[in-house]
Scaffold this motif. Structure first.
Motif, mmCIF file in Angstrom:
data_model
loop_
_atom_site.group_PDB
_atom_site.id
_atom_site.type_symbol
_atom_site.label_atom_id
_atom_site.label_comp_id
_atom_site.label_asym_id
_atom_site.label_seq_id
_atom_site.Cartn_x
_atom_site.Cartn_y
_atom_site.Cartn_z
ATOM 1 N N ALA A 113 0.721 -1.315 0.099
ATOM 2 C CA ALA A 113 0.145 -0.150 -0.044
ATOM 3 C C ALA A 113 0.745 1.207 0.121
ATOM 4 N N THR A 114 2.087 1.221 0.519
ATOM 5 C CA THR A 114 2.971 2.484 0.632
ATOM 6 C C THR A 114 3.574 2.663 -0.816
ATOM 7 N N GLU A 115 3.340 1.886 -1.561
ATOM 8 C CA GLU A 115 3.692 2.129 -2.874
ATOM 9 C C GLU A 115 2.769 2.564 -4.054
ATOM 10 N N VAL A 116 1.599 2.864 -3.550
ATOM 11 C CA VAL A 116 0.461 3.175 -4.283
ATOM 12 C C VAL A 116 0.544 4.600 -4.612
ATOM 13 N N GLN A 117 0.237 5.011 -6.102
ATOM 14 C CA GLN A 117 0.230 6.394 -6.700
ATOM 15 C C GLN A 117 -1.271 6.971 -6.640
ATOM 16 N N HIS A 118 -2.122 6.154 -7.300
ATOM 17 C CA HIS A 118 -3.455 6.426 -7.297
ATOM 18 C C HIS A 118 -4.276 5.410 -6.844
ATOM 19 N N TRP A 119 -5.535 5.344 -5.977
ATOM 20 C CA TRP A 119 -6.289 4.507 -5.491
ATOM 21 C C TRP A 119 -7.517 4.561 -6.391
ATOM 22 N N GLY A 120 -8.052 3.495 -6.487
ATOM 23 C CA GLY A 120 -9.615 3.201 -6.678
ATOM 24 C C GLY A 120 -10.485 3.361 -5.564
ATOM 25 N N ARG A 121 -11.996 3.390 -5.684
ATOM 26 C CA ARG A 121 -12.585 3.678 -4.535
ATOM 27 C C ARG A 121 -12.987 2.213 -3.837
ATOM 28 N N GLY A 122 -12.877 1.059 -4.584
ATOM 29 C CA GLY A 122 -13.081 -0.147 -4.076
ATOM 30 C C GLY A 122 -14.342 -0.725 -4.252
ATOM 31 N N THR A 123 -14.369 -2.129 -4.096
ATOM 32 C CA THR A 123 -15.664 -2.880 -4.119
ATOM 33 C C THR A 123 -15.764 -3.656 -3.312
ATOM 34 N N GLN A 124 -16.980 -4.123 -2.856
ATOM 35 C CA GLN A 124 -16.918 -5.107 -1.742
ATOM 36 C C GLN A 124 -17.232 -6.485 -2.114
ATOM 37 N N VAL A 125 -16.325 -7.472 -1.616
ATOM 38 C CA VAL A 125 -16.525 -8.882 -1.692
ATOM 39 C C VAL A 125 -16.986 -9.679 -0.679
#
Length: 129
Positions: A113-125
């Motif tokens: 996670a510390t190497e992320v530049q841009h995140w999506g909003r996510g989807t629940q599974v």
């Protein structure tokens, strides 16, 4: 600004399958990762795939999903997929795709996670009978 939208989440029974999709708002050169976070747990790197601009595609999988999940890309659709098979209740989480920062490190070292530049909003599974 580059944005990602995930889809494909939902409720599935143990042993079942789901395919998540991550669509980008524009073309990009990043490596992409799927991450998940369950309530009360740290965010976990599930699978990552190298940039489409490198000659050889490489992938990385977390130990908990190795052999069950597959990450792939359709560059023409600006989409990265996560095929999930043999699902278990412990796979229940919010799944997010993300663009990774540029780096010369190995993909397995960057799929955090510390190497992320841009995140999506996510989807629940949710995996439950």
């Amino acid at each position: 600004q580059l944005q990602f939208v995930e889809s494909g989440g939902g409720l599935v029974q143990p042993g079942g399958s789901l395919r998540l999709a991550c669509v980008a708002s524009e073309g990009y050169a990043y490596a992409i990762g799927w991450f998940r976070q369950a309530p009360g747990k740290e965010r976990e790197g599930v699978a990552c795939i190298s940039s489409s601009f490198v000659s050889t595609t490489t992938t990385y999988y977390g130990d908990s999903v190795k052999g069950r999940f597959t990450i792939s890309r359709d560059k023409s659709k600006r989409t990265v997929y996560l095929e999930m098979n043999g699902m278990k209740p412990e796979d229940t989480a919010t799944y997010s795709c993300a663009a990774l920062k540029g780096s010369m490190n190995r993909l397995e070292e960057r799929c955090v996670a510390t190497e992320v530049q841009h995140w999506g909003r996510g989807t629940q599974v949710t995996v439950s009978s």
